[in-house]
Scaffold this motif. Structure first.
Motif, mmCIF file in Angstrom:
data_model
loop_
_atom_site.group_PDB
_atom_site.id
_atom_site.type_symbol
_atom_site.label_atom_id
_atom_site.label_comp_id
_atom_site.label_asym_id
_atom_site.label_seq_id
_atom_site.Cartn_x
_atom_site.Cartn_y
_atom_site.Cartn_z
ATOM 1 N N HIS A 10 -33.900 44.449 -33.698
ATOM 2 C CA HIS A 10 -34.760 43.337 -33.307
ATOM 3 C C HIS A 10 -34.001 42.006 -33.348
ATOM 4 N N GLN A 11 -33.168 41.830 -34.363
ATOM 5 C CA GLN A 11 -32.412 40.587 -34.476
ATOM 6 C C GLN A 11 -31.418 40.452 -33.329
ATOM 7 N N TYR A 12 -30.758 41.554 -32.983
ATOM 8 C CA TYR A 12 -29.803 41.510 -31.864
ATOM 9 C C TYR A 12 -30.512 41.174 -30.560
ATOM 10 N N LEU A 13 -31.664 41.798 -30.314
ATOM 11 C CA LEU A 13 -32.413 41.536 -29.086
ATOM 12 C C LEU A 13 -32.939 40.101 -29.051
ATOM 13 N N GLU A 14 -33.316 39.586 -30.213
ATOM 14 C CA GLU A 14 -33.750 38.182 -30.293
ATOM 15 C C GLU A 14 -32.590 37.265 -29.914
ATOM 16 N N ASN A 15 -31.416 37.574 -30.425
ATOM 17 C CA ASN A 15 -30.240 36.768 -30.100
ATOM 18 C C ASN A 15 -29.883 36.877 -28.619
ATOM 19 N N LYS A 17 -31.945 37.464 -26.179
ATOM 20 C CA LYS A 17 -32.957 36.682 -25.453
ATOM 21 C C LYS A 17 -32.595 35.199 -25.440
ATOM 22 N N ASP A 18 -32.013 34.746 -26.549
ATOM 23 C CA ASP A 18 -31.669 33.327 -26.681
ATOM 24 C C ASP A 18 -30.238 33.028 -26.244
ATOM 25 N N SER A 19 -29.628 33.985 -25.524
ATOM 26 C CA SER A 19 -28.267 33.806 -24.996
ATOM 27 C C SER A 19 -27.246 33.558 -26.100
ATOM 28 N N LYS A 20 -27.392 34.276 -27.203
ATOM 29 C CA LYS A 20 -26.475 34.104 -28.326
ATOM 30 C C LYS A 20 -25.605 35.337 -28.558
ATOM 31 N N THR A 21 -25.562 36.241 -27.579
ATOM 32 C CA THR A 21 -24.758 37.458 -27.738
ATOM 33 C C THR A 21 -23.772 37.581 -26.589
ATOM 34 N N GLU A 22 -22.743 38.397 -26.807
ATOM 35 C CA GLU A 22 -21.792 38.724 -25.751
ATOM 36 C C GLU A 22 -21.370 40.175 -25.969
#
Length: 283
Positions: A10-15, A17-22
């Motif tokens: 859930h935390q990864y998907l939240e990130n 969604k907020d364009s905080k992952t690569e």
């Protein structure tokens, strides 16, 4: 939440969604490899399924269906043209879900081929989806209805287990010597996901698998389900209908020669639902 990994996902998907992952190239390459293999499996004629044998994916299905698979496969109703696409959706969901696990830093062991040896000398084979914390898990994509009702809990899954998911997971656990974890279920309609914890009696399911294998070798056809009495506002109509399990069976028209799929004969609705009638004596 029923699994320790759910919070990380859930935390990864939240990130995301907020364009905080690569997502890493290595993870993306693995997804592409998995989908490429699925495309070859689903669309290349040379990759199609071979002769009948007991597999982890079918060993929990009703014996009568397995008998037909072995003895009269040509009696099956044709799959809809959407069948292969639906299989591909499941393959894609599994590949992407594993990528999310990887990027969420959830440690897991990927697919593994297993063999379950039975007392009669036969072997049931299959390939796991994944293993987390020493427990075998399956990844399932589900319709909105199945997600909400069939996969509501282990009890609801077990009560509607026409596809043999419980026996499949139990077989993997028995063959690997690991625990049966549960099912990661993804809703194909909206992307929701959840974990359904398995509460399986492994030895009980293993005994059922042994029994199915024995019946397959004896090769005598036996119907597993009887017709049900139709009721309308709590009163019997005098007609008999297929059980829900038989209604989804691809061999139903051969198994029940008198079968008629008709609008519900007692319904007053403008568009009555279609019912599989075994006998109609009170139209």
């Amino acid at each position: 939440m029923q699994h320790p990994a759910e919070l990380a996902i859930h935390q990864y998907l939240e990130n995301a969604k907020d364009s905080k992952t690569e997502m890493s190239d290595a993870t993306i390459d693995k997804v592409c490899d998995d989908i490429r293999a699925a495309l070859k499996r689903q669309f290349n004629s040379g990759e199609k399924r071979d002769k009948f044998r007991l597999r982890m994916s079918n060993v929990g299905r009703p014996y009568c269906q397995l008998w037909y698979d072995k003895n009269k496969p040509d009696a099956a109703l044709p799959f809809p043209t959407t069948f292969v696409m639906n299989m591909m959706i499941g393959d894609i969901v599994e590949a992407v879900f594993k990528a999310i696990l990887t990027e969420a830093k959830v440690k897991f062991k990927d697919s593994e081929k297993l063999q379950l040896k039975l007392d009669d000398g036969s072997v049931v084979t299959g390939t796991t989806d994944l293993e987390i914390n020493g427990a075998i898990d399956d990844v399932k994509s589900a319709s909105d209805w199945s997600y909400k009702h069939k996969f509501e809990s282990y009890d609801t899954l077990e009560s509607m287990d026409d596809f043999g998911y419980v026996a499949q997971l139990a077989g993997y656990a028995k063959a690997s010597g690991k625990e049966a974890g549960g099912w990661w279920v993804v809703n194909k309609a909206n992307g929701d996901f959840k974990y359904v914890n398995a509460e399986i009696d492994i030895e009980k399911e293993y005994s059922k698998i042994q029994s199915i294998s024995k019946k397959i070798q004896e090769n005598k056809f036996v119907r597993c389900f009887e017709p049900e009495k139709e009721t309308f506002y709590g009163k019997e109509t005098g007609n008999t209908i297929l059980s829900k399990t038989c209604g989804f069976c691809k061999y139903k028209t051969d198994c029940w020669p008198s079968l008629q799929s008709l609008p519900a004969v007692k319904s007053k609705a403008r568009e009555p639902k279609i019912v599989d009638y075994v006998s109609v004596g009170n139209v």
